[in-house]
Design a protein around this motif. Structure first.
Motif, PDB file in Angstrom:
ATOM      1  N   TRP A 138       0.837  -1.208   0.000  1.00  0.00           N
ATOM      2  CA  TRP A 138       0.000   0.000   0.000  1.00  0.00           C
ATOM      3  C   TRP A 138       0.871   1.257   0.000  1.00  0.00           C
ATOM      4  O   TRP A 138       0.580   2.214  -0.713  1.00  0.00           O
ATOM      5  N   LYS A 139       1.938   1.248   0.798  1.00  0.00           N
ATOM      6  CA  LYS A 139       2.845   2.406   0.818  1.00  0.00           C
ATOM      7  C   LYS A 139       3.462   2.637  -0.554  1.00  0.00           C
ATOM      8  O   LYS A 139       3.650   3.772  -0.987  1.00  0.00           O
ATOM      9  N   ASP A 140       3.773   1.541  -1.255  1.00  0.00           N
ATOM     10  CA  ASP A 140       4.402   1.646  -2.577  1.00  0.00           C
ATOM     11  C   ASP A 140       3.377   1.772  -3.710  1.00  0.00           C
ATOM     12  O   ASP A 140       3.749   1.746  -4.889  1.00  0.00           O
ATOM     13  N   LYS A 141       2.092   1.853  -3.340  1.00  0.00           N
ATOM     14  CA  LYS A 141       0.992   2.025  -4.301  1.00  0.00           C
ATOM     15  C   LYS A 141       0.954   0.909  -5.347  1.00  0.00           C
ATOM     16  O   LYS A 141       0.787   1.140  -6.546  1.00  0.00           O
ATOM     17  N   LEU A 142       1.077  -0.336  -4.833  1.00  0.00           N
ATOM     18  CA  LEU A 142       1.060  -1.511  -5.706  1.00  0.00           C
ATOM     19  C   LEU A 142      -0.284  -2.241  -5.702  1.00  0.00           C
ATOM     20  O   LEU A 142      -0.453  -3.229  -6.424  1.00  0.00           O
ATOM     21  N   PHE A 143      -1.227  -1.801  -4.868  1.00  0.00           N
ATOM     22  CA  PHE A 143      -2.549  -2.428  -4.849  1.00  0.00           C
ATOM     23  C   PHE A 143      -3.311  -2.091  -6.130  1.00  0.00           C
ATOM     24  O   PHE A 143      -3.065  -1.054  -6.754  1.00  0.00           O
ATOM     25  N   PRO A 144      -4.267  -2.937  -6.528  1.00  0.00           N
ATOM     26  CA  PRO A 144      -5.144  -2.564  -7.649  1.00  0.00           C
ATOM     27  C   PRO A 144      -5.930  -1.312  -7.285  1.00  0.00           C
ATOM     28  O   PRO A 144      -6.188  -1.057  -6.103  1.00  0.00           O
ATOM     29  N   LYS A 145      -6.307  -0.539  -8.283  1.00  0.00           N
ATOM     30  CA  LYS A 145      -6.950   0.745  -8.034  1.00  0.00           C
ATOM     31  C   LYS A 145      -8.396   0.774  -8.533  1.00  0.00           C
ATOM     32  O   LYS A 145      -8.773   0.027  -9.438  1.00  0.00           O
ATOM     33  N   VAL A 146      -9.178   1.663  -7.926  1.00  0.00           N
ATOM     34  CA  VAL A 146     -10.510   1.963  -8.429  1.00  0.00           C
ATOM     35  C   VAL A 146     -10.336   2.794  -9.699  1.00  0.00           C
ATOM     36  O   VAL A 146      -9.574   3.762  -9.712  1.00  0.00           O
TER      37      VAL A 146
END
Length: 289
Positions: free
Chosen positions: A271-279
């Motif tokens: 999450w910190k590295d913004k690797l989660f799938p996004k809306v």
């Protein structure tokens, strides 16, 4: 919904066959069956400029269950869901290995009107074998859920199995959630009707158990399905929930739930590295606390 605004807990009390307290998790009782988090939303008056706007945030290892009494929410997620949530419907997002979502006041309610927001946001931990499953979303209208009456009480089976009924919602473990409303005092028999641990959220009114009155805003947790007699008082509304507990402990950090602490550390980094799938078409971001 993010749990950054957890309600302040009342201290749990032992009254014989029950623990009494204010929603979960407690220090003494972390889960009820597979249910690991319950957030009571409202009732809160929503006025222009105070709309619900919960930005993009992540989940792993759980299903979110949204159940509203009043108000509406627009749910969007990284699975591609864009769902208008209305009172009485059940909305079930299974995050599994990782999903993000937003929850906002719908555009139709941002026209200057005032309304009340009231409902529950609930997290149900996934069985260990399904913690890494592909994310999915289900929505059922209230008319699709089993309902019945018994004397002065009306019942709606939101999820799982209970009282010989089965909800069409596809859940991932042995659980139940039931909405009960009473027009007069009603003695509730739970013996042989439900399996596992049992919790009672007193939404309105009160419950009498073991000669003690438990009022609106509190929660009972039964230590046994063979508990002392329960009487739901006239004009009450109760959410009954629970199920078979898991054999393994569950760890919780922010919006992450897992049987493996390392999985939570990995989710924090992702999450910190913004690797989660996004809306889709949403650049909002709630930082890791």
């Amino acid at each position: 919904m993010s749990n950054t605004d957890l309600i302040i807990e009342e201290r749990s009390r032992d009254i014989g066959d029950f623990l009494v307290g204010r929603l979960i998790p407690f220090r003494k009782k972390r889960m009820v069956g597979p249910f690991i988090f319950i957030d009571h939303m409202g009732p809160t008056p929503i006025k222009p400029g105070t709309y619900l706007d919960i930005d993009q945030h992540p989940h792993i290892g759980l299903s979110t269950l949204t159940y509203l009494f009043e108000g509406e929410i627009q749910h969007r997620d990284s699975i591609g869901t864009n769902q208008h949530i209305k009172p009485g419907s059940v909305n079930w997002m299974t995050a599994g290995k990782g999903a993000t979502h937003t929850e906002r006041t719908p555009a139709s309610l941002r026209q200057g009107q005032e309304f009340t927001m009231h409902g529950y946001q609930i997290w149900v931990a996934l069985p260990k074998a399904k913690e890494n499953m592909q994310p999915e979303f289900q929505h059922l209208d209230g008319s699709e859920l089993p309902t019945w009456r018994d004397g002065a009480a009306s019942f709606k089976l939101i999820a799982g199995k209970g009282f010989g009924k089965v909800s069409p919602l596809s859940v991932h473990s042995d659980l139940f959630m039931i909405d009960i409303q009473t027009s007069n005092d009603y003695d509730l028999t739970i013996q042989d009707q439900l399996r596992g641990e049992i919790g009672f959220c007193v939404v309105e009114g009160s419950i009498k158990a073991c000669d003690q009155l438990v009022s609106k805003g509190n929660m009972l947790v039964s230590k046994s399905e063979y508990a002392c007699q329960l009487s739901i008082q006239r004009g009450s509304r109760i959410l009954l929930f629970g199920g078979e507990p898991f054999p393994e402990e569950r760890h919780i950090f922010w919006n992450f739930v897992s049987s493996d602490k390392q999985k939570i550390e990995e989710a924090k980094s992702a999450w910190k590295d913004k690797l989660f799938p996004k809306v889709e078409n949403d650049n909002s971001y709630i930082p890791l606390p």
